[in-house]
Design an enzyme around this catalytic site. Structure first.
Site, short mmCIF file in Angstrom:
data_model
loop_
_atom_site.label_atom_id
_atom_site.label_comp_id
_atom_site.label_asym_id
_atom_site.label_seq_id
_atom_site.Cartn_x
_atom_site.Cartn_y
_atom_site.Cartn_z
N SER A 6 66.60 89.30 -13.24
CA SER A 6 67.71 88.71 -12.48
C SER A 6 67.57 87.19 -12.48
O SER A 6 66.48 86.65 -12.28
CB SER A 6 67.75 89.25 -11.05
OG SER A 6 66.86 88.58 -10.20
N ASP B 114 60.26 92.96 0.07
CA ASP B 114 61.12 91.79 -0.17
C ASP B 114 61.18 91.41 -1.64
O ASP B 114 61.36 90.24 -1.99
CB ASP B 114 60.65 90.59 0.66
CG ASP B 114 60.45 90.92 2.13
OD1 ASP B 114 61.40 91.43 2.74
OD2 ASP B 114 59.35 90.69 2.64
N HIS C 19 67.50 94.88 3.18
CA HIS C 19 67.90 94.62 1.81
C HIS C 19 69.15 93.75 1.86
O HIS C 19 70.16 94.14 2.45
CB HIS C 19 68.21 95.93 1.07
CG HIS C 19 66.99 96.75 0.79
ND1 HIS C 19 67.05 98.08 0.43
CD2 HIS C 19 65.68 96.44 0.83
CE1 HIS C 19 65.82 98.54 0.26
NE2 HIS C 19 64.98 97.56 0.49
#
Length: 430
Positions: free
Chosen positions: A418, A12, A40
């Protein structure tokens, strides 16, 4: 060029999101292990997609996706996943999805047995936190040579039926005499296999030959892992692991080209810790229940495959350094940094305290890990929205310092950061 995209921690970590981003530079994306027991989640300009079996590269029309021989595949689940993706506008044909003839089939009785055993164990509190997708029982039967493979669906003759009959006979000893269930019907299983033979025959092929020729031709191949290093059957938190090898070194083997070597290993880890399922998870001890609830909500931490709330905690240096070493990482991607925007101070687990009072930065196993307690350091938070930032130098200084702290602590360069779920919400450091 052969590149592995792997998880550093318990799974995860956001691998699907990074595979979707990085696959723009690759010709082929190949899954090399696992089944439909993890998901995903990818969000891009085409929508939000949840993938369990199919490689995340399927969201790019120009990429060919491969399901390798190291996988265990439930054809029923795969058919549904394909139907869902097609309904979302994703084209899936034998030209862009190739299934290894060596991949092992997850049969309905594997799924049933998984649920029955987890229910039995739950009565004593000894359950593993299984997703009940039949993964362990498929791999177990694979190593006992009591399974069918996807290639068998191309030759549905009397020989395959006899093998299936032997498998069913053996399985019924367990289903009837241990679990007290009705016997598995050979005729029903044969009809089930015939149906999926018709559905998937055009997709099944020798993917090893396909990948070897592609590599020889200079194509760029990405290997996509499911779960993380700490769920590896050999190097993870056994027995609370998956039933396959999740580490990058296994990628060429599980994909179908065992004689080839990786050129690049990219590890994915979150800016905090999360975990689905049972087993030791030291980081969660570093937060109060209220703090964990807040982090879970900010991170939308619910399993893509099961919907279960994930266990959460601060970034764990001890576990992450170990994961980086297992994966042989050349570079890292740090995901979901923006989730920490709300924090005034950001906790980090720097060491473990053992029962004898020893403080260690070496990741332990077994009973030692079960009893370990976190040693926590708090770093300054940035307490502002960073989702619009696209350059490292434009991040708040506290956010930059946090990234650099983690980079130094785990001993590997963080190249990607990110700051949101969209493809473009990513900082790339030169």
């Amino acid at each position: 060029m052969l590149t592995a995209i792997t998880g550093i921690n318990w799974g995860d970590e956001g691998k699907g999101r990074m595979v979707d981003l990085l696959s723009r530079d690759y010709d082929i994306v190949a899954r090399y292990q696992g089944g439909d027991n993890a998901g995903h989640t990818v969000k891009n300009e085409r929508g939000k997609f949840v993938l369990n079996l199919i490689p995340s590269g399927i969201l790019r029309p120009e990429v060919v996706c491969v399901m390798g021989g190291g996988m265990v595949i439930d054809p029923h689940h795969l058919e549904g996943e394909i139907d869902t993706l097609r309904s979302q506008g994703i084209e899936i044909t034998p030209a862009n999805l190739k299934i290894s003839d060596r991949a092992t089939i997850t049969m309905p009785f594997h799924v049933d047995q998984d649920g029955l055993e987890e229910a039995r164990l739950s009565k004593t509190g000894a359950q593993f936190g299984s997703t009940k997708r039949g993964i362990a029982y498929t791999y177990g039967d694979k190593f006992m040579k009591k399974t069918l493979r996807m290639g068998d669906l191309l030759h549905m003759d009397e020989g395959v039926r006899k093998r299936l009959a032997t498998i069913v006979e053996s399985k019924n000893l367990t289903m009837e005499k241990i679990y007290g269930q009705k016997p598995v019907s050979l005729d029903e299983m044969w009809a089930w296999c015939q149906h999926y033979a018709e559905v998937f025959a055009p997709f099944i092929c020798n993917v090893g030959d396909f990948l070897a020729k592609a590599d020889d031709a200079g194509k760029k191949i990405m290997f996509e892992a499911q779960l993380g290093a700490l769920r590896d059957i050999d190097f993870g938190i056994y027995p609370y692991t998956s039933s396959s090898n999740t580490i990058g070194a296994y990628a060429p083997i599980g994909a179908g080209i065992p004689g080839r070597k990786l050129d690049l290993s990219v590890g994915i880890m979150k800016a905090y810790s999360s975990c689905v399922g049972e087993g030791p998870f030291t980081a969660e001890l570093a937060m109060t229940e209220e703090e964990k609830d807040v982090l879970r909500e900010h991170g939308h931490e619910y399993g893509a495959a099961t919907g279960r709330p994930r266990r959460v905690g601060p970034f764990d240096v001890v576990a992450s350094r170990y994961g980086v070493q297992c994966q042989g990482c050349d570079e890292l991607a740090l995901t979901l940094l923006d989730v920490l925007d709300y924090m005034e101070e950001v906790p980090v687990v720097t060491h473990y305290e053992l029962t004898d009072g020893t403080v260690t930065d070496v990741f332990p196993m077994g009973k030692t890990l079960d009893d370990a307690k976190p040693v926590v350091e708090k770093l300054p938070g940035w307490n502002c929205d960073i989702t619009g930032v696209r350059h490292f130098e434009d991040l708040p200084k506290a956010a930059q310092d946090y990234v650099l702290y983690i980079e130094k602590a785990v001993g590997c360069k963080i190249k990607y950061i990110s700051v949101g779920p969209e493809r473009e919400a990513c900082i790339v450091r030169d």
